[in-house]
Scaffold this active site. Structure first.
Site, PDB file in Angstrom:
ATOM      1  N   ARG A  29       0.836  -1.203   0.000  1.00 20.42           N
ATOM      2  CA  ARG A  29       0.000   0.000   0.000  1.00 20.42           C
ATOM      3  C   ARG A  29       0.868   1.250   0.000  1.00 20.42           C
ATOM      4  O   ARG A  29       1.892   1.313   0.706  1.00 20.42           O
ATOM      5  CB  ARG A  29      -0.927   0.023   1.221  1.00 20.42           C
ATOM      6  CG  ARG A  29      -2.029  -1.014   1.131  1.00 20.42           C
ATOM      7  CD  ARG A  29      -2.991  -0.891   2.300  1.00 20.42           C
ATOM      8  NE  ARG A  29      -3.769  -2.106   2.440  1.00 20.42           N
ATOM      9  CZ  ARG A  29      -4.925  -2.336   1.806  1.00 20.42           C
ATOM     10  NH1 ARG A  29      -5.445  -1.406   1.012  1.00 20.42           N
ATOM     11  NH2 ARG A  29      -5.567  -3.471   1.976  1.00 20.42           N
ATOM     12  N   ASN A  87       5.093   6.784 -13.210  1.00 23.28           N
ATOM     13  CA  ASN A  87       5.675   8.098 -13.439  1.00 23.28           C
ATOM     14  C   ASN A  87       7.151   7.966 -13.816  1.00 23.28           C
ATOM     15  O   ASN A  87       7.842   7.064 -13.326  1.00 23.28           O
ATOM     16  CB  ASN A  87       5.547   8.951 -12.173  1.00 23.28           C
ATOM     17  CG  ASN A  87       4.094   9.207 -11.802  1.00 23.28           C
ATOM     18  OD1 ASN A  87       3.249   9.364 -12.673  1.00 23.28           O
ATOM     19  ND2 ASN A  87       3.807   9.232 -10.509  1.00 23.28           N
ATOM     20  N   VAL A  96      10.526   8.485  -6.317  1.00 22.72           N
ATOM     21  CA  VAL A  96      11.332   7.339  -5.876  1.00 22.72           C
ATOM     22  C   VAL A  96      11.886   6.660  -7.125  1.00 22.72           C
ATOM     23  O   VAL A  96      11.113   6.222  -7.991  1.00 22.72           O
ATOM     24  CB  VAL A  96      10.502   6.344  -5.036  1.00 22.72           C
ATOM     25  CG1 VAL A  96      11.373   5.170  -4.614  1.00 22.72           C
ATOM     26  CG2 VAL A  96       9.892   7.026  -3.813  1.00 22.72           C
ATOM     27  N   HIS A 100       7.876   1.763 -10.196  1.00 22.11           N
ATOM     28  CA  HIS A 100       6.723   1.282  -9.442  1.00 22.11           C
ATOM     29  C   HIS A 100       5.461   1.622 -10.211  1.00 22.11           C
ATOM     30  O   HIS A 100       5.308   2.733 -10.722  1.00 22.11           O
ATOM     31  CB  HIS A 100       6.677   1.897  -8.041  1.00 22.11           C
ATOM     32  CG  HIS A 100       6.907   3.364  -8.004  1.00 22.11           C
ATOM     33  ND1 HIS A 100       8.163   3.925  -8.116  1.00 22.11           N
ATOM     34  CD2 HIS A 100       6.048   4.411  -7.885  1.00 22.11           C
ATOM     35  CE1 HIS A 100       8.073   5.234  -8.059  1.00 22.11           C
ATOM     36  NE2 HIS A 100       6.785   5.566  -7.928  1.00 22.11           N
TER      37      HIS A 100
END
Ligand code: DGP
Length: 121
Positions: A29, A87, A96, A100
């Site tokens: 999450r 992104n 980051v 992901h």
């Protein structure tokens, strides 16, 4: 090695609410949820950005979408629909640098994305 906060989540040196894990992929999450269900699916291999994906990574990168859909279905949110986003770099809003897949579900989502202000030059 490209070490990020996600390296520590993979290594379990910092906690996360893990939804799925196997040898190649981890889903957990998002710490700052933007929808009733908002989680990230990452490869355990530390690929910094979409720009760094090589043909050897195509299998695991595709798997991110499959795992995303399985989790949304398990949560009973697949039929209403959901969004996946990855992104890339500054203009894409990446913070980051370990790829992901964001997965957002559980409410209607606006489109197109809002206009962000980014300093240029
Ligand atoms: P992006 O802006 O696309 O790079 O998204 C990074 C996401 O990572 C952001 O939505 C918040 C999430 N995030 C950052 N640090 C942590 C953390 O320590 N734990 C968890 N669960 N999520 C994090």
């Amino acid at each position: 090695m490209n070490e990020t906060i996600f390296t520590h989540i993979i290594n379990k040196s910092i906690p996360a609410d893990i939804l799925y894990e196997d040898d190649e992929v981890l889903a957990f999450r998002d710490i700052n949820p933007q929808a009733p269900l908002h989680f990230l699916v990452i490869p355990k291999k530390p690929i910094a950005t979409i720009n760094d994906i090589t043909p050897a990574d195509y299998q695991v990168v595709g798997k991110l979408s499959g795992v995303a859909a399985e989790i949304v279905a398990q949560q009973g949110m697949a039929e209403q629909g959901f969004r996946t986003v990855m992104n890339c770099n500054e203009y894409g809003g990446q913070t980051v640098y370990h790829i992901h897949l964001h997965v957002l579900a559980g409410k209607p989502l606006g489109w197109p994305p809002y206009q962000a202000t980014i300093k240029q030059g």
